[in-house]
Scaffold this motif. Structure first.
Motif, PDB file in Angstrom:
ATOM      1  N   UNK A  32       7.818  17.435  25.455  1.00 40.29           N
ATOM      2  CA  UNK A  32       7.163  16.481  26.348  1.00 40.29           C
ATOM      3  C   UNK A  32       5.828  17.030  26.818  1.00 40.29           C
ATOM      4  N   UNK A  33       5.779  18.340  27.070  1.00 37.12           N
ATOM      5  CA  UNK A  33       4.540  18.966  27.521  1.00 37.12           C
ATOM      6  C   UNK A  33       3.478  18.862  26.429  1.00 37.12           C
ATOM      7  N   UNK A  34       3.889  19.145  25.195  1.00 39.55           N
ATOM      8  CA  UNK A  34       2.943  19.035  24.083  1.00 39.55           C
ATOM      9  C   UNK A  34       2.430  17.613  23.943  1.00 39.55           C
ATOM     10  N   UNK A  35       3.339  16.662  24.035  1.00 39.65           N
ATOM     11  CA  UNK A  35       2.942  15.260  23.916  1.00 39.65           C
ATOM     12  C   UNK A  35       1.919  14.916  24.992  1.00 39.65           C
ATOM     13  N   UNK A  36       2.193  15.346  26.201  1.00 44.17           N
ATOM     14  CA  UNK A  36       1.257  15.142  27.304  1.00 44.17           C
ATOM     15  C   UNK A  36      -0.125  15.675  26.980  1.00 44.17           C
ATOM     16  N   UNK A  37      -0.160  16.907  26.509  1.00 40.35           N
ATOM     17  CA  UNK A  37      -1.447  17.552  26.247  1.00 40.35           C
ATOM     18  C   UNK A  37      -2.197  16.818  25.142  1.00 40.35           C
ATOM     19  N   UNK A  38      -1.471  16.483  24.085  1.00 40.30           N
ATOM     20  CA  UNK A  38      -2.102  15.752  23.001  1.00 40.30           C
ATOM     21  C   UNK A  38      -2.685  14.439  23.511  1.00 40.30           C
ATOM     22  N   UNK A  39      -1.854  13.724  24.245  1.00 43.09           N
ATOM     23  CA  UNK A  39      -2.271  12.408  24.709  1.00 43.09           C
ATOM     24  C   UNK A  39      -3.494  12.496  25.614  1.00 43.09           C
ATOM     25  N   UNK A  40      -3.618  13.580  26.340  1.00 46.58           N
ATOM     26  CA  UNK A  40      -4.694  13.672  27.314  1.00 46.58           C
ATOM     27  C   UNK A  40      -5.821  14.598  26.881  1.00 46.58           C
TER      28      UNK A  40
ATOM     29  N   UNK B 258      -3.201  23.151  24.775  1.00 44.01           N
ATOM     30  CA  UNK B 258      -2.081  24.037  25.118  1.00 44.01           C
ATOM     31  C   UNK B 258      -2.194  25.280  24.229  1.00 44.01           C
ATOM     32  N   UNK B 259      -3.062  26.176  24.645  1.00 45.89           N
ATOM     33  CA  UNK B 259      -3.349  27.392  23.864  1.00 45.89           C
ATOM     34  C   UNK B 259      -2.142  28.328  23.872  1.00 45.89           C
ATOM     35  N   UNK B 260      -2.152  29.360  23.039  1.00 47.90           N
ATOM     36  CA  UNK B 260      -1.005  30.276  22.966  1.00 47.90           C
ATOM     37  C   UNK B 260      -0.615  30.855  24.321  1.00 47.90           C
ATOM     38  N   UNK B 261      -1.591  31.319  25.066  1.00 51.26           N
ATOM     39  CA  UNK B 261      -1.244  31.913  26.366  1.00 51.26           C
ATOM     40  C   UNK B 261      -0.616  30.865  27.273  1.00 51.26           C
ATOM     41  N   UNK B 262      -1.199  29.684  27.313  1.00 53.81           N
ATOM     42  CA  UNK B 262      -0.689  28.632  28.199  1.00 53.81           C
ATOM     43  C   UNK B 262       0.700  28.192  27.781  1.00 53.81           C
ATOM     44  N   UNK B 263       0.867  28.045  26.482  1.00 57.69           N
ATOM     45  CA  UNK B 263       2.174  27.633  25.962  1.00 57.69           C
ATOM     46  C   UNK B 263       3.233  28.672  26.291  1.00 57.69           C
ATOM     47  N   UNK B 264       2.900  29.911  26.059  1.00 60.22           N
ATOM     48  CA  UNK B 264       3.870  30.979  26.318  1.00 60.22           C
ATOM     49  C   UNK B 264       4.169  31.075  27.820  1.00 60.22           C
TER      50      UNK B 264
ATOM     51  N   UNK C  52      -3.779  30.589  33.424  1.00 59.60           N
ATOM     52  CA  UNK C  52      -2.721  29.832  32.767  1.00 59.60           C
ATOM     53  C   UNK C  52      -1.993  28.964  33.798  1.00 59.60           C
ATOM     54  N   UNK C  53      -1.685  29.553  34.936  1.00 57.95           N
ATOM     55  CA  UNK C  53      -0.981  28.806  35.974  1.00 57.95           C
ATOM     56  C   UNK C  53      -1.837  27.657  36.487  1.00 57.95           C
ATOM     57  N   UNK C  54      -3.095  27.923  36.655  1.00 52.42           N
ATOM     58  CA  UNK C  54      -4.004  26.893  37.145  1.00 52.42           C
ATOM     59  C   UNK C  54      -4.023  25.703  36.181  1.00 52.42           C
ATOM     60  N   UNK C  55      -4.106  26.015  34.904  1.00 53.40           N
ATOM     61  CA  UNK C  55      -4.089  24.954  33.898  1.00 53.40           C
ATOM     62  C   UNK C  55      -2.781  24.166  33.968  1.00 53.40           C
ATOM     63  N   UNK C  56      -1.679  24.884  33.989  1.00 53.39           N
ATOM     64  CA  UNK C  56      -0.369  24.224  33.968  1.00 53.39           C
ATOM     65  C   UNK C  56      -0.168  23.372  35.219  1.00 53.39           C
ATOM     66  N   UNK C  57      -0.585  23.880  36.343  1.00 57.95           N
ATOM     67  CA  UNK C  57      -0.411  23.126  37.584  1.00 57.95           C
ATOM     68  C   UNK C  57      -1.291  21.872  37.564  1.00 57.95           C
ATOM     69  N   UNK C  58      -2.549  22.037  37.149  1.00 58.71           N
ATOM     70  CA  UNK C  58      -3.440  20.889  37.116  1.00 58.71           C
ATOM     71  C   UNK C  58      -2.960  19.851  36.117  1.00 58.71           C
ATOM     72  N   UNK C  59      -2.361  20.311  35.026  1.00 66.94           N
ATOM     73  CA  UNK C  59      -1.870  19.387  34.010  1.00 66.94           C
ATOM     74  C   UNK C  59      -0.527  18.783  34.397  1.00 66.94           C
ATOM     75  N   UNK C  60       0.027  19.235  35.514  1.00 61.08           N
ATOM     76  CA  UNK C  60       1.317  18.702  35.946  1.00 61.08           C
ATOM     77  C   UNK C  60       2.488  19.264  35.170  1.00 61.08           C
ATOM     78  N   UNK C  61       2.257  20.404  34.499  1.00 56.83           N
ATOM     79  CA  UNK C  61       3.329  21.004  33.694  1.00 56.83           C
ATOM     80  C   UNK C  61       4.070  22.097  34.465  1.00 56.83           C
ATOM     81  N   UNK C  62       3.510  22.451  35.596  1.00 53.96           N
ATOM     82  CA  UNK C  62       4.162  23.443  36.457  1.00 53.96           C
ATOM     83  C   UNK C  62       3.791  23.109  37.900  1.00 53.96           C
ATOM     84  N   UNK C  63       4.523  23.692  38.817  1.00 54.95           N
ATOM     85  CA  UNK C  63       4.252  23.455  40.233  1.00 54.95           C
ATOM     86  C   UNK C  63       4.203  24.781  40.969  1.00 54.95           C
ATOM     87  N   UNK C  64       3.407  24.797  42.014  1.00 56.51           N
ATOM     88  CA  UNK C  64       3.407  25.969  42.879  1.00 56.51           C
ATOM     89  C   UNK C  64       4.381  25.745  44.016  1.00 56.51           C
ATOM     90  N   UNK C  65       5.211  26.735  44.268  1.00 64.70           N
ATOM     91  CA  UNK C  65       6.107  26.691  45.421  1.00 64.70           C
ATOM     92  C   UNK C  65       5.416  27.443  46.546  1.00 64.70           C
TER      93      UNK C  65
END
Lengths: 159, 159
Positions: free
Chosen positions: A21-29, A33-39, A75-88
């Motif tokens: 789902x994350x990959x689909x999101x990235x593709x669509x937008x 999703x580079x290696x570091x971000x994906x990992x 990496x975290x900044x990217x993931x959070x902005x993309x909605x793929x991760x959240x900060x607690x």
DNA sequence: TCAGTCATGTTATATCATATCAATACGAAA
DNA sequence: TTTCGTATTGATATGATATAACATGACTGA
């Protein structure tokens, strides 16, 4: 709302489908999703737990994906902005999103025993906080809703 | 719910009555509102804004009340535990409580323009997060509810 | 191919927070 | 009122979280 995070489930399948789902999101937008971000995302999703930026960095570093703090924070900044991760915020830590793409205002149940985090949906505009904001003329842009406590498993151990 | 923090009000009177309430609380509960703690609270209450621990320390230090970080953190720790101040997790900063003694689960409206903070009441157990927690068998011990955005005054400046 | 943008590498530093231990002040009990 | 235990403060050091700044490399589209 299911809080699958606190329950036994086929976690391998859970991760696979979330990554897809994350990959689909990235593709669509048009996001990369580079290696570091994906990992980084895989590491966050490996358990339904909050990981500090330096914990993540340790994992990445062990795999030769970078050794300095900015690697993890970017990496975290990217993931959070993309909605793929959240900060607690209550932990200064990060958790992978199990519903990537859902344009959501998530709320979290955070276990202080095992640091597991479950994601729930809220509708801040319908909450009493939303009422207060409207009454005060305050314009909400982002909301943080986090509840700390004990998950079912940890309640057995601790008292 | 009033959000008096965002409105013009007699702030001198506001501070006086809040400090009196804080003192009454401490007396009633056998807590010691020492000079450093008292001054820390006054500084936090001076404006309805979130102050970092080091901001507070700078104020205290200028008054000869201590120069090292533990001074500020100890005072903040005391005030937070006593319910006389709150930590704003989204800012890693602290704000004086305008309703000391009310054994409350506060929610906050945080202006990103002027850093003002208004305190509202919530009832987490009645929220949808409470529903989710019950459904998951999760026992909530503490909740963090914070909304960031723009207060009425700052909306005029910033678009 | 070239320019522009996005991503990464690297160094340094800013910011937030606590562990530890010594010294002092306070309050209750004898 | 002395003494004891606890709470508070003083001081040093360090840990934990996060970002600024600038150089280098990679991809993308004109």
């Amino acid at each position: 709302m299911s809080a699958i995070e606190f329950r036994d489930h086929d976690h391998a399948a859970c991760m696979r489908s979330t990554m897809q789902a994350a990959e689909a999101q990235c593709t669509a937008r048009g996001l990369r999703l580079t290696p570091v971000r994906r990992r980084a995302l895989e590491i966050l999703l490996a358990e339904h737990r909050a990981l500090g930026a330096y914990d993540l960095l340790a994992h990445l570093s062990a795999e030769g994906l970078g050794t300095q703090p900015p690697v993890a924070y970017r990496a975290l900044d990217f993931l959070v902005k993309a909605g793929l991760a959240h900060k607690i915020e209550a932990l200064n830590a990060y958790v992978g999103c199990v519903q990537p793409g859902a344009d959501h205002a998530p709320a979290f149940l955070i276990c202080r025993g095992c640091r597991s985090v479950a994601e729930a949906e809220t509708t801040p505009s319908q909450s009493r906080l939303g009422d207060a904001a409207r009454a005060a003329g305050f314009r909400i842009e982002r909301s943080v809703v986090e509840a700390e406590g004990l998950c079912p498993a940890c309640q057995k151990d601790d008292i």
